[in-house]
Design a protein around this motif. Structure first.
Motif, mmCIF file in Angstrom:
data_model
loop_
_atom_site.group_PDB
_atom_site.id
_atom_site.type_symbol
_atom_site.label_atom_id
_atom_site.label_comp_id
_atom_site.label_asym_id
_atom_site.label_seq_id
_atom_site.Cartn_x
_atom_site.Cartn_y
_atom_site.Cartn_z
ATOM 1 N N ALA A 785 0.829 -1.209 0.000
ATOM 2 C CA ALA A 785 0.000 0.000 0.000
ATOM 3 C C ALA A 785 0.865 1.260 0.000
ATOM 4 N N PHE A 786 1.908 1.269 0.813
ATOM 5 C CA PHE A 786 2.789 2.432 0.846
ATOM 6 C C PHE A 786 3.493 2.613 -0.497
ATOM 7 N N ASP A 787 3.821 1.496 -1.148
ATOM 8 C CA ASP A 787 4.441 1.575 -2.465
ATOM 9 C C ASP A 787 3.497 2.217 -3.473
ATOM 10 N N GLU A 788 2.184 1.902 -3.386
ATOM 11 C CA GLU A 788 1.201 2.525 -4.281
ATOM 12 C C GLU A 788 1.108 4.033 -4.024
ATOM 13 N N VAL A 789 1.187 4.448 -2.765
ATOM 14 C CA VAL A 789 1.140 5.875 -2.453
ATOM 15 C C VAL A 789 2.344 6.595 -3.067
ATOM 16 N N ARG A 790 3.533 6.038 -2.924
ATOM 17 C CA ARG A 790 4.733 6.667 -3.464
ATOM 18 C C ARG A 790 4.679 6.753 -4.993
ATOM 19 N N LYS A 791 4.179 5.690 -5.638
ATOM 20 C CA LYS A 791 4.063 5.721 -7.102
ATOM 21 C C LYS A 791 3.068 6.775 -7.550
ATOM 22 N N SER A 792 1.971 6.909 -6.812
ATOM 23 C CA SER A 792 0.981 7.920 -7.166
ATOM 24 C C SER A 792 1.553 9.321 -7.004
ATOM 25 N N LEU A 793 2.349 9.533 -5.968
ATOM 26 C CA LEU A 793 2.997 10.829 -5.797
ATOM 27 C C LEU A 793 3.960 11.122 -6.952
ATOM 28 N N LYS A 794 4.687 10.125 -7.386
ATOM 29 C CA LYS A 794 5.621 10.335 -8.506
ATOM 30 C C LYS A 794 4.866 10.660 -9.790
ATOM 31 N N ARG A 795 3.715 10.018 -9.988
ATOM 32 C CA ARG A 795 2.961 10.262 -11.216
ATOM 33 C C ARG A 795 2.288 11.622 -11.217
ATOM 34 N N ASN A 796 1.742 12.025 -10.105
ATOM 35 C CA ASN A 796 0.891 13.201 -10.080
ATOM 36 C C ASN A 796 1.532 14.428 -9.441
ATOM 37 N N ALA A 797 2.588 14.244 -8.672
ATOM 38 C CA ALA A 797 3.281 15.373 -8.054
ATOM 39 C C ALA A 797 4.785 15.135 -8.113
ATOM 40 N N PRO A 798 5.345 15.114 -9.321
ATOM 41 C CA PRO A 798 6.785 14.846 -9.434
ATOM 42 C C PRO A 798 7.612 15.893 -8.693
ATOM 43 N N MET A 799 8.673 15.426 -8.100
ATOM 44 C CA MET A 799 9.505 16.298 -7.274
ATOM 45 C C MET A 799 10.441 17.122 -8.146
ATOM 46 N N SER A 800 10.583 18.396 -7.825
ATOM 47 C CA SER A 800 11.503 19.258 -8.554
ATOM 48 C C SER A 800 12.946 18.896 -8.198
ATOM 49 N N TRP A 801 13.874 19.379 -9.058
ATOM 50 C CA TRP A 801 15.280 19.111 -8.761
ATOM 51 C C TRP A 801 15.754 19.862 -7.529
ATOM 52 N N LYS A 802 15.134 20.976 -7.241
ATOM 53 C CA LYS A 802 15.469 21.682 -6.003
ATOM 54 C C LYS A 802 15.086 20.839 -4.807
ATOM 55 N N GLY A 803 13.903 20.185 -4.893
ATOM 56 C CA GLY A 803 13.487 19.303 -3.801
ATOM 57 C C GLY A 803 14.374 18.089 -3.671
ATOM 58 N N ARG A 804 14.950 17.623 -4.799
ATOM 59 C CA ARG A 804 15.845 16.465 -4.737
ATOM 60 C C ARG A 804 17.215 16.834 -4.175
ATOM 61 N N LEU A 805 17.738 17.980 -4.632
ATOM 62 C CA LEU A 805 19.080 18.368 -4.197
ATOM 63 C C LEU A 805 19.103 18.920 -2.774
ATOM 64 N N PHE A 806 18.037 19.648 -2.413
ATOM 65 C CA PHE A 806 17.998 20.270 -1.078
ATOM 66 C C PHE A 806 16.648 19.928 -0.423
ATOM 67 N N PRO A 807 16.513 18.688 0.044
ATOM 68 C CA PRO A 807 15.227 18.235 0.596
ATOM 69 C C PRO A 807 14.797 19.084 1.791
ATOM 70 N N ARG A 808 13.571 19.581 1.732
ATOM 71 C CA ARG A 808 13.048 20.362 2.848
ATOM 72 C C ARG A 808 12.801 19.493 4.071
#
Length: 815
Positions: A785-808
């Motif tokens: 179930a948690f894996d489905e949540v993470r996949k849905s976040l990647k599909r619908n709210a992809p993370m910016s490179w700023k969020g990847r390089l400097f995680p809030r």
């Protein structure tokens, strides 16, 4: 990230065209480091939403830091360019320009050439990255990349290797395909209407470009040629293959570096027996201060008679003495000069376009070409010392170009007068000057002239530096002779070569420069002031103490040393270099190879693990797709194997981090091969950019490992990871929100699809039971179930490179 990577690969693959004009592969390591730095700089700054002009300037600045650290020694902190470093860089580029001007491709990858290549391709990398990523116009990079091919194709004698065209075309096709996928497959983070997920749809742009490339290659084979000469492999027609080979240029230099390169056989000589004679290609008659010797009017005034006809007599041979028939077979010689021994009487085997200049003593033609095999009948008898002492030249009868010398430094003229003031004839004066260039007087043979300490290069060599190779020794002695009133010229050619069976083998190692002095009846007589240390020295009887002894030039005791060879630059090179003659001072330290070897090992291991990671991810994705119709948590859960490498979650979950670490380490060692300061700067930059991401990824992996192992803390780990995922995407959730309130915010803010909402409901249920119930929690469904949540976040709210390089999430108080 795909666009910057594709742009970098396109630049690197296009640069492989340089293999046609630069020997070796050392340059590719510099280009790889430069392209990685430029792409990483652009990626980092664009993730911070920096303006395009700022990104471009920063990439140029990083390239300047690389050039300063790698090719200068006076930069601030080794990599920051200051006035001294910029002046040093100007000298390096001047040396590169000179090597290109006089060289025949493929030229040796010397430091000046490496510097020029790194700058040129670095600028191309910045332009390609800007067009492909910032301007979203990868098709426009085609013209830039075509220019990269155009320069080597115009310079190379032979057609460029076929595989460099294939690599460049494939990289450009990949660049177009990445852009096409970005533009047509996705729209506002959703699948574009009317497009499916089939592999054929994804590969359509690649297929179109590949078909166009194949058609172009076929048409090119059938219709026209590619490169400077010839046709594509398999084509028929009259394309004449280019002739690669070596030549020598009509000049000497007073300062510079003796480049070392591959040794190549140039001639086979039959008929010389055990005699050791110098093989003259041409002579130089004009001295230019601070430059060296050359031909008057750059040789445009040179005249001659047909070489295959009876030759006119010249001073030194009246035709009555014994002659030697010598056959010379060129093997890798491409030039407009043909070397000869002594005074030629006849030359056979030559076409009508070859001329003989009796004044300059050279056989030449107007264009560089493959030299034919030819036979020379030559007078090679040497005069005696007594004959030369009685044979001073009458200056009025000597052509003026062999007597005149202008703007000689007064100190040089004074030194010549001092050496010759007690001698009564021209031979003894010439011998006194010849004897001056010895180790006893402080002269050292070296592959590099000493650092400049005087504005006049000749005076600096004679009075101060006293360090150099044959060009400096011959240039200096000829100027001193003329300043003492003795007719002289500089000869360019080869030493005696190496006996091999029934012939002498003369190679690029034998290229040499010496001095010829004019006598009234004996003509031009050789004096070689350069100390040759490997047995190839040619010391005629008139310079020996007695006929059975050798001169001081031959008997100097020096440590044995590897012999330098001549690169394809065409400038004369000496055998017998002794880089250790001065006890190791001012020597170029050979770069250690172990950083490059270690970088190769780590890079190979990283590449292998990258393949393992990609294959494993593909297999897991296919297994998940096969089990997707059942939609049950058990079916969607990853299959458990027998504990093998690919099935061990504790190992493979960390594979991406291990692969990234190996790649970074490999690049660091590759940078260390260029410069340790540059490697340190690279590690600091990559560490500064990658440390927050690495810390965040380690925390994520530890939590996922708890979830996968059904740890008692699995529910808490899942919830904290969900909060961090949301924080990285710009949705920091308050610690005062209940689990259900936080869940609604996640669904609304990130627009979770049905699979994501279903998985989130399961996660919330397990978390609530874990926190508020005294009964044991069945968390078998938590992981899927948690894996489905993470996949849905990647599909619908992809993370910016700023969020990847400097995680809030790293700044969240509640961890």
């Amino acid at each position: 990230m795909l666009a910057p990577v594709a742009a970098g690969l396109a630049t690197l693959f296009a640069s492989t065209s340089l293999t046609g004009v630069v020997s070796g592969w050392a340059w590719f390591g510099y280009l790889l480091v430069a392209v990685v730095l430029i792409a990483s700089t652009g990626l980092a700054l664009r993730s911070l939403r920096a303006p395009t002009i700022v990104v471009g300037l920063a990439q140029l600045l990083v390239l300047l830091f690389l050039i300063t650290g790698a090719f200068t020694t006076s930069g601030i902190l080794k990599i920051i360019p200051g006035p001294d470093a910029l002046e040093e860089l100007r000298g390096v580029l001047s040396a590169a320009a000179e090597q290109i001007r006089v060289g025949l491709p493929p030229i040796e990858g010397t430091p000046p050439i490496l510097c020029l290549i790194t700058i040129a391709i670095g600028l191309v990398a910045v332009l390609v990255d800007t067009l492909a990523v910032a301007a979203s116009a990868p098709a426009a990079t085609g013209l830039v990349l075509l220019c990269v091919y155009a320069v080597p194709a115009a310079l190379a004698e032979e057609m460029l290797p076929w595989w460099t065209f294939l690599l460049g075309a494939a990289a450009f096709a990949g660049l177009l395909a990445v852009d096409g996928n970005h533009r047509h497959r996705r729209w506002r983070n959703r699948e574009a209407p009317g497009l499916g997920n089939s592999a054929s749809t994804l590969s359509a742009p690649v297929g179109v470009v590949a078909a166009a490339i194949a058609m172009g290659l076929v048409l090119g084979t059938a219709v026209t040629g590619v490169g400077t000469v010839g046709r594509l492999p398999g084509a028929e027609g009259g394309g004449r293959g280019g002739a690669g080979g070596f030549g020598v240029e009509p000049f000497t230099q007073l300062r510079g570096l003796l480049d070392q390169g591959e040794n190549v056989e140039l001639f086979k000589v039959y008929g010389m027996g055990a005699d050791k004679k110098l093989l003259r290609a041409f002579t130089l008659d004009t001295y230019t201060p601070n430059k060296g010797w050359g031909l008057a009017q750059n040789g445009r005034a040179q005249q001659g008679v047909q070489a295959n006809q009876p030759l006119p007599p010249v001073k030194g041979d009246d035709g009555s003495g014994p002659a030697r028939e010598i056959r010379i077979e060129p093997t890798n010689w491409v030039d407009n000069w043909l070397p000869i021994y002594g005074v030629p009487r006849t030359l056979t085997g030559l076409a009508d376009n070859w001329l003989y200049d009796p004044v300059g003593g050279a056989v030449f033609t107007t264009t560089k070409q493959n030299a034919p095999a030819y036979t020379e009948t030559a007078a090679i008898k040497e005069p005696s010392k007594d004959e030369l002492r009685r044979d001073d030249a009458q200056l009025a009868e000597v052509p003026p170009q062999f007597v005149q010398v202008d703007r000689v430094d007064p100190r040089v003229a004074a030194k010549a007068r001092q050496l010759t003031e007690n001698e009564s004839n021209n031979f003894d004066k010439a011998q006194a000057i010849w004897s001056f260039f010895t180790a006893q007087n402080g002269f050292v043979y070296d592959t590099k002239t000493a650092e400049a300490t005087d504005s006049d290069a000749l005076a600096d060599f004679i009075l101060n530096g006293k360090r150099g190779f044959c060009e400096q020794y011959a240039s200096a002695m000829a100027v001193m002779l003329r300043s003492a009133g003795i007719p002289s010229r500089v000869a360019i050619g080869f030493t005696s070569g190496t006996p091999k069976g029934d012939h002498l083998s003369i190679s690029s190692e034998d290229a040499h420069a010496w001095v010829e002095v004019y006598f009234q009846t004996k003509g031009w007589v050789s004096f070689d002031p350069t100390p040759l240390l490997d047995g190839r020295a040619v010391v005629p009887p008139y310079l020996q103490t007695n006929p059975s002894s050798t001169s001081a030039n031959d008997t100097q005791e020096v440590p044995s040393a590897p012999k330098p060879s001549v690169p394809a630059t065409g400038t004369p090179r000496d055998p017998g270099a002794d880089p250790n003659a001065d006890g190791g001072a001012n020597q170029q330290e050979e770069e250690p190879l172990w950083p490059a070897i270690l970088a190769g090992i780590l890079g190979g291991l990283a590449a292998a693990l990258t393949v393992v990671t990609i294959v494993r991810s593909h297999l897991r994705y296919r297994a998940l797709m096969r089990s997707a119709p059942s939609r049950s948590p058990e079916a969607r859960a990853p299959a458990r194997g027998d504990g093998g490498f690919l099935d061990n979650e504790n190992v493979t979950n960390w594979l991406p981090l291990i692969v990234i670490g190996l790649w970074v380490t490999a690049f660091a060692f590759l940078a260390a091969w260029v410069s340790w300061w540059f490697a340190l700067a690279l590690v600091v930059v990559l560490g500064g950019l990658g440390t927050p991401t690495a810390i965040r990824e380690i925390k994520r992996r530890l939590r996922l490992q708890k979830i996968a192992s059904h740890s008692p803390a699995a529910a808490d780990a899942a919830w904290r990871e969900l909060l961090d995922e949301c924080a990285d995407r710009g949705l920091p959730l308050s610690g005062g929100d209940t689990v259900r309130v936080a869940g609604r915010k996640v669904v609304e803010k990130h627009r979770l699809d049905e699979e994501g909402r279903s998985g989130l409901r399961t996660v919330i249920g397990v978390v609530e039971k874990s926190w508020y119930s005294d009964k044991p929690v069945d968390d078998q469904a938590l992981g899927p179930a948690f894996d489905e949540v993470r996949k849905s976040l990647k599909r619908n709210a992809p993370m910016s490179w700023k969020g990847r390089l400097f995680p809030r999430s790293l700044r969240r108080r509640d961890k």
